[in-house]
Design a protein around this motif. Structure first.
Motif, PDB file in Angstrom:
ATOM      1  N   LEU A 158       8.387  21.558  -1.462  1.00 24.77           N
ATOM      2  CA  LEU A 158       7.024  21.162  -2.195  1.00 24.77           C
ATOM      3  C   LEU A 158       7.957  19.286  -2.434  1.00 24.77           C
ATOM      4  O   LEU A 158       8.700  18.976  -3.074  1.00 24.77           O
ATOM      5  CB  LEU A 158       6.508  20.730  -3.394  1.00 24.77           C
ATOM      6  CG  LEU A 158       5.589  19.413  -4.418  1.00 24.77           C
ATOM      7  CD1 LEU A 158       4.864  19.656  -3.260  1.00 24.77           C
ATOM      8  CD2 LEU A 158       5.688  20.541  -5.333  1.00 24.77           C
ATOM      9  N   VAL A 159       7.376  18.465  -1.198  1.00 28.62           N
ATOM     10  CA  VAL A 159       7.917  17.403  -1.291  1.00 28.62           C
ATOM     11  C   VAL A 159       6.868  16.081  -2.564  1.00 28.62           C
ATOM     12  O   VAL A 159       5.628  16.309  -2.498  1.00 28.62           O
ATOM     13  CB  VAL A 159       7.382  16.215   0.182  1.00 28.62           C
ATOM     14  CG1 VAL A 159       8.576  14.543  -0.329  1.00 28.62           C
ATOM     15  CG2 VAL A 159       8.583  17.563   0.972  1.00 28.62           C
ATOM     16  N   LEU A 160       8.009  15.705  -3.276  1.00 29.66           N
ATOM     17  CA  LEU A 160       6.486  14.697  -4.645  1.00 29.66           C
ATOM     18  C   LEU A 160       7.845  13.790  -4.623  1.00 29.66           C
ATOM     19  O   LEU A 160       8.673  13.636  -5.112  1.00 29.66           O
ATOM     20  CB  LEU A 160       6.423  14.897  -5.617  1.00 29.66           C
ATOM     21  CG  LEU A 160       6.088  14.924  -6.555  1.00 29.66           C
ATOM     22  CD1 LEU A 160       4.391  14.211  -6.179  1.00 29.66           C
ATOM     23  CD2 LEU A 160       6.500  15.483  -8.147  1.00 29.66           C
ATOM     24  N   ARG A 202       7.195   9.631  -5.660  1.00 24.02           N
ATOM     25  CA  ARG A 202       6.322   9.128  -7.228  1.00 24.02           C
ATOM     26  C   ARG A 202       5.858   7.961  -6.998  1.00 24.02           C
ATOM     27  O   ARG A 202       6.843   7.470  -6.693  1.00 24.02           O
ATOM     28  CB  ARG A 202       7.092   8.935  -9.014  1.00 24.02           C
ATOM     29  CG  ARG A 202       6.869  10.719  -8.587  1.00 24.02           C
ATOM     30  CD  ARG A 202       7.964  11.199 -10.526  1.00 24.02           C
ATOM     31  NE  ARG A 202       7.582  12.583 -10.349  1.00 24.02           N
ATOM     32  CZ  ARG A 202       7.138  13.529 -11.073  1.00 24.02           C
ATOM     33  NH1 ARG A 202       6.092  12.827 -11.447  1.00 24.02           N
ATOM     34  NH2 ARG A 202       7.417  14.757 -11.033  1.00 24.02           N
ATOM     35  N   PHE A 230       0.236  15.277   5.060  1.00 21.96           N
ATOM     36  CA  PHE A 230       1.156  14.412   3.518  1.00 21.96           C
ATOM     37  C   PHE A 230      -0.325  14.164   2.577  1.00 21.96           C
ATOM     38  O   PHE A 230      -1.455  13.570   3.625  1.00 21.96           O
ATOM     39  CB  PHE A 230       1.605  12.795   3.483  1.00 21.96           C
ATOM     40  CG  PHE A 230       3.046  13.091   3.699  1.00 21.96           C
ATOM     41  CD1 PHE A 230       3.850  13.404   5.586  1.00 21.96           C
ATOM     42  CD2 PHE A 230       3.792  13.464   2.785  1.00 21.96           C
ATOM     43  CE1 PHE A 230       4.677  13.666   5.252  1.00 21.96           C
ATOM     44  CE2 PHE A 230       5.133  13.526   2.812  1.00 21.96           C
ATOM     45  CZ  PHE A 230       5.446  13.592   4.285  1.00 21.96           C
ATOM     46  N   GLU A 231      -0.392  13.944   1.134  1.00 20.05           N
ATOM     47  CA  GLU A 231      -1.644  13.370   0.518  1.00 20.05           C
ATOM     48  C   GLU A 231      -1.053  12.808  -0.552  1.00 20.05           C
ATOM     49  O   GLU A 231       0.003  12.733  -0.757  1.00 20.05           O
ATOM     50  CB  GLU A 231      -2.780  14.364   0.220  1.00 20.05           C
ATOM     51  CG  GLU A 231      -1.671  15.851  -0.212  1.00 20.05           C
ATOM     52  CD  GLU A 231      -2.866  16.861  -0.602  1.00 20.05           C
ATOM     53  OE1 GLU A 231      -3.790  16.592   0.467  1.00 20.05           O
ATOM     54  OE2 GLU A 231      -3.613  17.574  -1.448  1.00 20.05           O
ATOM     55  N   ALA A 232      -2.126  12.044  -0.630  1.00 21.68           N
ATOM     56  CA  ALA A 232      -1.405  11.252  -2.407  1.00 21.68           C
ATOM     57  C   ALA A 232      -2.738  10.538  -3.082  1.00 21.68           C
ATOM     58  O   ALA A 232      -4.148  10.897  -2.514  1.00 21.68           O
ATOM     59  CB  ALA A 232      -1.006  10.163  -2.522  1.00 21.68           C
ATOM     60  N   HIS A 278       1.268   9.053  -6.088  1.00 14.95           N
ATOM     61  CA  HIS A 278       2.083   9.585  -6.021  1.00 14.95           C
ATOM     62  C   HIS A 278       1.893  10.429  -4.418  1.00 14.95           C
ATOM     63  O   HIS A 278       0.822  10.284  -4.169  1.00 14.95           O
ATOM     64  CB  HIS A 278       2.195  11.150  -7.503  1.00 14.95           C
ATOM     65  CG  HIS A 278       3.255  10.864  -8.504  1.00 14.95           C
ATOM     66  ND1 HIS A 278       3.292   9.206  -8.376  1.00 14.95           N
ATOM     67  CD2 HIS A 278       2.727  10.963  -9.232  1.00 14.95           C
ATOM     68  CE1 HIS A 278       3.685   8.778  -9.895  1.00 14.95           C
ATOM     69  NE2 HIS A 278       3.337   9.865 -10.972  1.00 14.95           N
ATOM     70  N   THR A 286       2.468  13.242  -1.870  1.00 11.65           N
ATOM     71  CA  THR A 286       2.881  14.746  -1.929  1.00 11.65           C
ATOM     72  C   THR A 286       2.449  15.890  -0.323  1.00 11.65           C
ATOM     73  O   THR A 286       2.273  15.283   0.552  1.00 11.65           O
ATOM     74  CB  THR A 286       2.267  15.161  -2.640  1.00 11.65           C
ATOM     75  OG1 THR A 286       0.701  15.868  -2.370  1.00 11.65           O
ATOM     76  CG2 THR A 286       2.113  15.102  -4.452  1.00 11.65           C
ATOM     77  N   LYS A 287       3.472  16.463  -0.046  1.00 13.40           N
ATOM     78  CA  LYS A 287       3.373  17.462   1.180  1.00 13.40           C
ATOM     79  C   LYS A 287       3.711  18.843   0.990  1.00 13.40           C
ATOM     80  O   LYS A 287       5.293  18.576   0.186  1.00 13.40           O
ATOM     81  CB  LYS A 287       4.647  17.042   2.592  1.00 13.40           C
ATOM     82  CG  LYS A 287       3.853  17.353   3.551  1.00 13.40           C
ATOM     83  CD  LYS A 287       4.639  17.401   5.013  1.00 13.40           C
ATOM     84  CE  LYS A 287       4.725  18.110   5.910  1.00 13.40           C
ATOM     85  NZ  LYS A 287       5.288  17.137   7.110  1.00 13.40           N
ATOM     86  N   PRO A 288       3.146  19.870   1.071  1.00 13.54           N
ATOM     87  CA  PRO A 288       2.892  21.267   0.127  1.00 13.54           C
ATOM     88  C   PRO A 288       4.582  21.658   1.020  1.00 13.54           C
ATOM     89  O   PRO A 288       5.325  22.949   0.590  1.00 13.54           O
ATOM     90  CB  PRO A 288       2.500  21.923   0.940  1.00 13.54           C
ATOM     91  CG  PRO A 288       0.792  21.337   0.698  1.00 13.54           C
ATOM     92  CD  PRO A 288       1.589  19.841   1.489  1.00 13.54           C
TER      93      PRO A 288
END
Lengths: 113, 110
Positions: B18-20, B22, B63-65, B75, B77-79
């Motif tokens: 996971l990419v997070l 912030r 990607f989503e936010a 934030h 994220t990308k799974p």
């Protein structure tokens, strides 16, 4: 279609010299922006044009910096008496108008020796 | 005054993890928020944007936010990270001119 282009891609100059950086926006975009990105930082706003006029120049750091857009298309950022602290990547962006997405050019990397 | 804060200047993830990233904002008016990506020696590219409406925004490259007003956050994220996701990411707030965060550099380990 063609994106935003900037010339030159790199510019090396000596302290005290004058430089001009050029931006060609996407055709039909009335809004044009200049930003400056120093190493390790996010871009910082310099100036915004709507058509030919500078609608907001509050980001210009001092009176050595000046920008024009005489025909509402191409813009030139001019820096007089360059200082080493002016070294950065100068980004140009354009949009259909201020409410729309900004499209960025690849930037001009300015190095003042 | 409007501002954006990105927490963490560097993030390292394994491929497939996971990419997070912030991002918190401060704005006196309803914000328009953006995420941009910058690959080496390239210009900024828009990943996604939030203006009004649905608070979960989907962008390019998986990607989503999520816009959370109560937490003043946006934030990204990308799974599942891919090697091609290695880049610098910027959160930005739009008030006709963009106010950017300092950026987060993402490295992806094989």
């Amino acid at each position: 279609g063609a994106g935003v282009s900037q010339t030159p891609s790199n510019k090396v100059t000596e302290k005290g010299k004058y430089v001009e950086l050029r931006c060609d926006p996407i055709s039909g975009h009335t809004a044009l922006y200049w930003y400056r990105q120093s190493l390790g930082q996010g871009p910082e706003f310099l100036i915004y044009f709507q058509g030919t006029g500078a609608a907001d120049d509050s980001g210009l750091p001092n009176d050595r910096f000046f920008a024009v857009r005489p025909e509402g298309s191409v813009s030139t950022l001019k820096i007089q008496r360059t200082e080493r602290g002016d070294s950065a990547v100068y980004l140009c962006a354009s949009s259909l108008d201020a409410a729309n997405e900004q499209f960025f050019g690849p930037g001009t990397r300015l190095t003042v020796l | 005054a409007q501002s954006v804060t990105q927490l963490g200047s560097h993030v390292s993830v394994s491929e497939g993890a996971l990419v997070l990233l912030r991002c918190n904002y401060s704005s006196s008016v309803p914000p328009y928020l953006f995420w941009y990506v910058q690959y080496p020696n390239q210009g900024l590219q828009l990943l996604l944007k939030y203006t009004t409406g649905a608070t979960l925004v989907k962008g390019i490259n998986g990607f989503e936010a999520e816009f959370k007003k109560s937490e003043t956050s946006f934030h990204l994220t990308k799974p599942s990270a891919h090697m091609s996701d290695a880049a610098e990411y910027f959160c930005a707030l739009n008030d006709y001119k963009l106010s950017f965060g300092a950026g987060t550099t993402v490295t992806v380990r094989a």
